[in-house]
Design a protein around this motif. Sequence first.
Motif, PDB file in Angstrom:
ATOM      1  N   TRP A  39       0.815  -1.220   0.000  1.00 49.09           N
ATOM      2  CA  TRP A  39       0.000   0.000   0.000  1.00 49.09           C
ATOM      3  C   TRP A  39       0.845   1.266   0.000  1.00 49.09           C
ATOM      4  N   LEU A  40       1.881   1.317   0.843  1.00 50.06           N
ATOM      5  CA  LEU A  40       2.690   2.523   0.944  1.00 50.06           C
ATOM      6  C   LEU A  40       3.557   2.700  -0.299  1.00 50.06           C
ATOM      7  N   LYS A  41       4.118   1.610  -0.791  1.00 50.45           N
ATOM      8  CA  LYS A  41       4.926   1.686  -2.003  1.00 50.45           C
ATOM      9  C   LYS A  41       4.095   2.215  -3.173  1.00 50.45           C
ATOM     10  N   GLU A  42       2.872   1.730  -3.296  1.00 48.93           N
ATOM     11  CA  GLU A  42       2.004   2.180  -4.383  1.00 48.93           C
ATOM     12  C   GLU A  42       1.620   3.645  -4.225  1.00 48.93           C
TER      13      GLU A  42
ATOM     14  N   PRO B  33      -3.911   6.905  -4.169  1.00 50.88           N
ATOM     15  CA  PRO B  33      -3.949   8.223  -3.518  1.00 50.88           C
ATOM     16  C   PRO B  33      -3.225   8.171  -2.174  1.00 50.88           C
ATOM     17  N   ASN B  34      -2.593   9.252  -1.802  1.00 51.40           N
ATOM     18  CA  ASN B  34      -1.860   9.303  -0.542  1.00 51.40           C
ATOM     19  C   ASN B  34      -2.804   9.336   0.654  1.00 51.40           C
ATOM     20  N   THR B  35      -2.409   8.621   1.695  1.00 48.90           N
ATOM     21  CA  THR B  35      -3.083   8.690   2.984  1.00 48.90           C
ATOM     22  C   THR B  35      -2.023   9.001   4.031  1.00 48.90           C
ATOM     23  N   THR B  36      -2.452   9.238   5.234  1.00 48.02           N
ATOM     24  CA  THR B  36      -1.484   9.385   6.316  1.00 48.02           C
ATOM     25  C   THR B  36      -1.016   7.998   6.748  1.00 48.02           C
ATOM     26  N   ILE B  37       0.134   7.940   7.371  1.00 46.73           N
ATOM     27  CA  ILE B  37       0.626   6.668   7.899  1.00 46.73           C
ATOM     28  C   ILE B  37      -0.377   6.097   8.897  1.00 46.73           C
TER      29      ILE B  37
END
Length: 466
Positions: free
Chosen positions: A155-158, A165-169
């Motif tokens: 998820w973070l790599k994508e 779309p970006n989300t917060t950690i």
Amino acid sequence: MQVRLAYAGENGMTVSWNTYSKLSKPTVRYGRNPKHLDHVARSDVSVTYETSLTYNNHVQLNGLEPGTTYYYLPVHSEDKEPYSFKTVRPKGDKTPYSIAVAIDMGVMSADGLTTTGGGSPLKIGDHNTQQSLQNEGTDTDFLWHPGDLAYADYWLKEEIQGFLPNTTIADGYKVYESLLNQFYDQMEPITSQKPYMVGPGNHEANCDNGGTTDSVHNISYNVSICMPGQTNFTGYRNHFRMPSSESGGVGNFWYSFDSGMVHYIQLDTETDLGHGFIGPDEDGGTEGEETGPFALKDAQIKWLQKDLESVDRKKTPWIIAAGHRPWYANAKNKTSSICEDCREVFEPLFIQYNVDLVLAGHNHYYERNAPISNFNVDPNELNNPSAPWYIVNGAAGHYDGLDSLKMPLQPYSRYAQDTAYGWSKLTFHNCTHLTHEFISSSNGTVLDTATLFKDRKCEEHKKHHW
């Protein structure tokens, strides 16, 4: 949703499914007639974990006749028509049959593998592996998936690559769980009809993909970003119920089962090799990913020896083993792609007990090797070798695409390709002949085939009605 099956010994089948709320008494109705589900099975197992969006329900059906079609439906299901499955083949039955094997397969949708993003070689109109398994895999008894399911930890790599779309950690757990649910929903047309036998891979371990780097902002993320419930194989442990209790194994990590003339062994290359080991992943992560161990030291290897000792080769002449990581492979990065620790632990027993075939994935390409013993090619090749035959097929497909083979190929390599997604089809003709096919997912063609011959006397064939 996410209905899935798993063999549970010679006379059982585990039915699992997910719900948005906890069930006080998960219940399945089943029977031999689709219009008369006259048996009921219940359990107390409706489990979840922190950050999960659903509950995992598991019910075991017991006292089933082997080699028999049953119809079933979880109580309160929105489906009106029951599903069906066929129980495991009677142990010792010599009727020919086939199975499907797919490794390293992730989400197939706009949030994962598509024809437009990542490194996918798929063209518009091509089938992905899930579609191919439904089209070309209809004559297989079950699907074996030894590791790397869903790739939710991407998820973070994508997001860093701009694919999602970006989300917060802090909110990343929602994306992680969404990808898991998407994958299992996508698999339901297969897993609700055929047993889905799984093994652990490195991408089941934690939420951080073994370490993810944002090179633009020069930030590296590790397992510390993972929320509760998204570490140490938690989702994997909750989602499945493999036949470990029936075979003396541990959880969904190592177990065995029989079907017809074959003894199958699922191994854990991620933890419990004797020292709570998990190696670096293919993205260059480091050891110490805070996973396992799940048993006492050397428990897995002691179990494996006992399991192999107990095999009756007259009833189940074939022994097929699978683990996620390979140790004979043409990998560019030996440190992350070849599990030498696995070889040191497992290979001596494979040789001692004449294991016929060893399957692995982890490296995202297809490679058929010769039978090998301690790096030496068996002089008989596939004509009655004494060494195990090794095949690596991590080409089922996910967002990142395929890996490149290292050239020139190793002396033990016999066929390899890194341009097409595909899956393996194993066909057991009798006690002496086993055929492996690599099937291209895009169009169903057979890109590679080879047959292993073992010189042994077959018991008289006993006919069973299928």
